[in-house]
Design a protein around this motif. Sequence first.
Motif, short mmCIF file in Angstrom:
data_model
loop_
_atom_site.label_atom_id
_atom_site.label_comp_id
_atom_site.label_asym_id
_atom_site.label_seq_id
_atom_site.Cartn_x
_atom_site.Cartn_y
_atom_site.Cartn_z
N GLU A 158 37.20 45.88 25.73
CA GLU A 158 36.51 44.68 25.26
C GLU A 158 35.96 44.82 23.84
N ASP A 159 35.89 46.05 23.32
CA ASP A 159 35.43 46.23 21.94
C ASP A 159 36.60 46.50 20.99
N ILE A 160 37.77 45.91 21.31
CA ILE A 160 38.98 46.11 20.51
C ILE A 160 38.76 45.64 19.07
N PRO A 161 39.24 46.41 18.08
CA PRO A 161 39.06 45.99 16.67
C PRO A 161 39.97 44.81 16.32
N VAL A 162 39.57 44.05 15.29
CA VAL A 162 40.39 42.96 14.77
C VAL A 162 41.69 43.55 14.21
N VAL A 175 38.18 37.33 16.34
CA VAL A 175 37.41 37.21 17.57
C VAL A 175 36.01 36.75 17.21
N GLN A 176 35.62 35.57 17.63
CA GLN A 176 34.30 35.07 17.29
C GLN A 176 33.93 33.93 18.22
N GLY A 177 32.69 33.47 18.11
CA GLY A 177 32.23 32.29 18.85
C GLY A 177 32.33 32.46 20.35
N LYS A 178 32.73 31.37 21.03
CA LYS A 178 32.83 31.36 22.49
C LYS A 178 33.83 32.38 23.00
N TYR A 179 34.93 32.57 22.24
CA TYR A 179 35.94 33.56 22.63
C TYR A 179 35.33 34.95 22.72
N ALA A 180 34.45 35.26 21.74
CA ALA A 180 33.79 36.56 21.77
C ALA A 180 32.88 36.68 22.98
N GLN A 181 32.24 35.56 23.37
CA GLN A 181 31.39 35.61 24.57
C GLN A 181 32.23 35.88 25.81
N TYR A 182 33.40 35.26 25.92
CA TYR A 182 34.28 35.54 27.06
C TYR A 182 34.64 37.01 27.13
N LEU A 183 34.92 37.59 25.95
CA LEU A 183 35.25 39.02 25.93
C LEU A 183 34.09 39.84 26.46
N ALA A 184 32.89 39.48 26.08
CA ALA A 184 31.72 40.27 26.48
C ALA A 184 31.53 40.24 27.99
N LEU A 191 45.16 38.19 28.76
CA LEU A 191 44.55 39.38 28.17
C LEU A 191 43.45 39.87 29.10
N GLN A 192 43.71 41.00 29.77
CA GLN A 192 42.73 41.59 30.69
C GLN A 192 41.85 42.56 29.91
N LEU A 193 40.54 42.33 29.94
CA LEU A 193 39.63 43.15 29.16
C LEU A 193 39.09 44.31 29.99
N ARG A 194 39.20 45.50 29.45
CA ARG A 194 38.68 46.70 30.10
C ARG A 194 37.22 46.86 29.73
N ASP A 195 36.41 47.09 30.73
CA ASP A 195 34.96 47.10 30.55
C ASP A 195 34.50 48.30 29.71
N VAL A 196 33.48 48.08 28.91
CA VAL A 196 32.77 49.14 28.18
C VAL A 196 31.36 49.21 28.77
N ASN A 197 30.86 50.40 28.95
CA ASN A 197 29.56 50.57 29.59
C ASN A 197 28.46 50.07 28.65
N ASP A 198 28.10 48.79 28.79
CA ASP A 198 27.08 48.20 27.92
C ASP A 198 26.04 47.41 28.71
N ASN A 199 25.95 47.66 30.02
CA ASN A 199 24.93 47.00 30.85
C ASN A 199 24.10 48.04 31.57
N HIS A 200 22.79 47.86 31.55
CA HIS A 200 21.89 48.81 32.20
C HIS A 200 21.91 48.61 33.72
N PRO A 201 21.81 49.71 34.47
CA PRO A 201 21.77 49.58 35.93
C PRO A 201 20.46 48.94 36.40
N HIS A 202 20.51 48.33 37.57
CA HIS A 202 19.31 47.77 38.17
C HIS A 202 19.41 47.86 39.69
N ILE A 203 18.32 47.56 40.38
CA ILE A 203 18.29 47.63 41.84
C ILE A 203 18.83 46.33 42.42
N ALA A 204 19.75 46.47 43.40
CA ALA A 204 20.24 45.28 44.12
C ALA A 204 19.15 44.84 45.09
#
Length: 753
Positions: free
Chosen positions: A550-554, A581-590, A635-648
């Motif tokens: 998901e953090d692929i370079p331009v 990659v910008q705007g709403k498209y960038a949000q979809y990637l995130a 385009l299938q985006l591979r996740d990058v660890n950018d979210n903090h864990p929390h309790i379910a």
Amino acid sequence: SGPLQDMDFFVQEGGGPRILHQFTLESPAVSFRVSGEKAGIIDIDPRTGILYINGSLDWETKQVHKLQVESLDESGSTVKGPYAVTIYVEDINDNPPEFNQTEYFGVVRQNSRPGKPFMYVHATDRDDPTTPHAQLSYSILHHFPKYFEEMLFQIDNATGAISPTRTGSYYLDPLKQDTFTLVVSVKDMGGTTTNAFASSVDVVITVMESLWKAPSTIYIKENSTQVHPVNITKVQSNEPDVIYDLFEKEKLPRLPFSISKDGDIYVTEPLDREEKDSYTFFVVSKDSTGELVDKPLQIYVIVEDINDNPPVCQQDLTVIEVQENEQGGSNIGTVLATDMDEENTFNSRLRFQIQSQEPEYPSNNLFYIQQDTGTLQLTGRSLSKRDSAKYSLKVLVSDPQFQTICDVEVHVIDINDEIPIFEKSNYDNVTLAENTPIGTLILEIQATDGDEPATGSSLIIYQVKEGDPNNTFIIETDSETNRGFVRINKALDFETTPVYDLVINATNPEPLVSGVKYNSSSLTTFSIYVTNVDEPPAFQTPVYKVEVSEDIPVNTLVMTVEAHDPEGDSVRVSKIVLKEVQGKYAQYLAFGKILFLQKSYLLVEGGCVVGGDQRPTCSRLLDNATQKSRAFLVLQLRDVNDNHPHIATDNPTFFCYPVSGGERTLIQATDADELFFYSKFTFSLPDEANTRSNWQISKYNATHAYLSPKHGNFEEKVYDVPIILNDNGNPPLENKVNLKVSICKCSSENSCF
């Protein structure tokens, strides 16, 4: 040594022969004599005056030896004395403690209070009780079986009193384990030295059910005529002199139940199942201050049905068709009826019986009905349409109290002894363009059948027997006219199959009678010629998929598409590059969504272009006409660890009050990043004295951990427990969360009361 005089000696038991003292002679004395409690081993040498022990003393046999010693002259007369010589035997630790029984048996009730003794063991020691040699200390050596790290039982080291631990009070259950064996040890020397003597004994403990337990489900018949209130059950606390009360689970206009001071529960009025078919409420026991003594018990009452509904025929008239050649004993149909009384009870149990048959020709018992299922059968012979084309039956349907009549008509239909015959043996041919739409009607066919109309013997089913292995065509039948309609079922393709030579057969859903078979009269032929149509270029696959981080370079190349022309012309292949990659498209990637590439974010090289309609377009120029085709790009985006864990937080976290200290609850960690099979969270408590002294956390698996209170001194309230979560990702992310933990009084179902 010394002159003759009163003397005391302190001698340890055991030790063997020894000299205690030497008395000296004073003239005119020439010898000594000793008398008294010599025990056969204490004596004095008459000439030398040596007082000695020729053996070992035993404290357990005699603690004090009293002697008299005197000196004698030549004539044997006393010169001095007698003097008192006392030997005090000092105890040594030479006896192990002994239990007063070779085996002990005790009984403990489920949910007994922790620390309250339910039995004692006792041991004695023959050594001097005024010394540590006989000071005894009790302990539990082994615990069989042992399901938990914590012990279920404890023993007072001084008194030998055995009681449940907090863990035992919570977990003891005779249904899971009704017998435990403890190996109890007793040591002398207060159990504090390594050379103390020890003994052990087996203590067999039987676990019995708690007196305070919820009764099984209570059943009460509706509209009872008994004099109310009526006793329906009883509860009993493990403690005496408690106050009982009822507590509603549901808010009702009134609760038709009460409880006496002795724990007897009553229903106070007749119940109506149509108004309410079940009740749930709690029984609580309180002490004189109003505090709960036991966990609340859940009482469940089911109102039982009485038979007050008659059977109902499912149809006003049940019509059954029977072929003439149907054999005796065959099932020909079922009479269906229902009863509104409670299902699966005798009140709704239905029985079937044929009451009458019209006409009664050629006999009055042509039919039989299974009394419990309503299945109709022929009794012994086949029916003949010449005898009667229709029979009317009256079927009596009854439950234990009511009866209903259901009407049944049995129609005798012709046997299937005629085969379908096509009006044409060949329907010539038809020419179709390969782009003819699916569902297009291309031919109507007709066959006839001489059997009775509107029956399974005369209904015709058309099928393609030969020439269509891929089911490209389908044939539908008009059930009223038996006319067949041949339609396109799948897309035609000139390049794959330019000609179809079909063989079509006609059959009936009812089997033919013995001796009659389908033949060539039930077959027809038909040919289809497919013509070529200039088609656009085709992509290798309708959908192209590729996975990128998901953090692929331009300006990164993400995929290559391929296309070909069905007619064999050359087609150039394009490369697609992620340009911006910008705007709403960038949000979809995130957020890691599956995307269809769109708008102006793609750069295309070669003969294929990408428009704003979500598909890449590949063009071929032929005779000044441009042919186009499109395919989806995913385009299938591979996740990058950018979210903090929390309790379910699907389930609330709580512990029942009062806390015993042996409880634990399962907590789960999660985060918005993609979880792989190897995902692993780490749980820990912050380095805070208050938190670590009250709580502990232990691993369960990669995503869960156990949270446990470390003691029982918790108030009835909500606690904020800080927990540190680490997702062990790349890079690892850590989060400190506050988990709300409720300490609450619980019901017998172990849920917050």
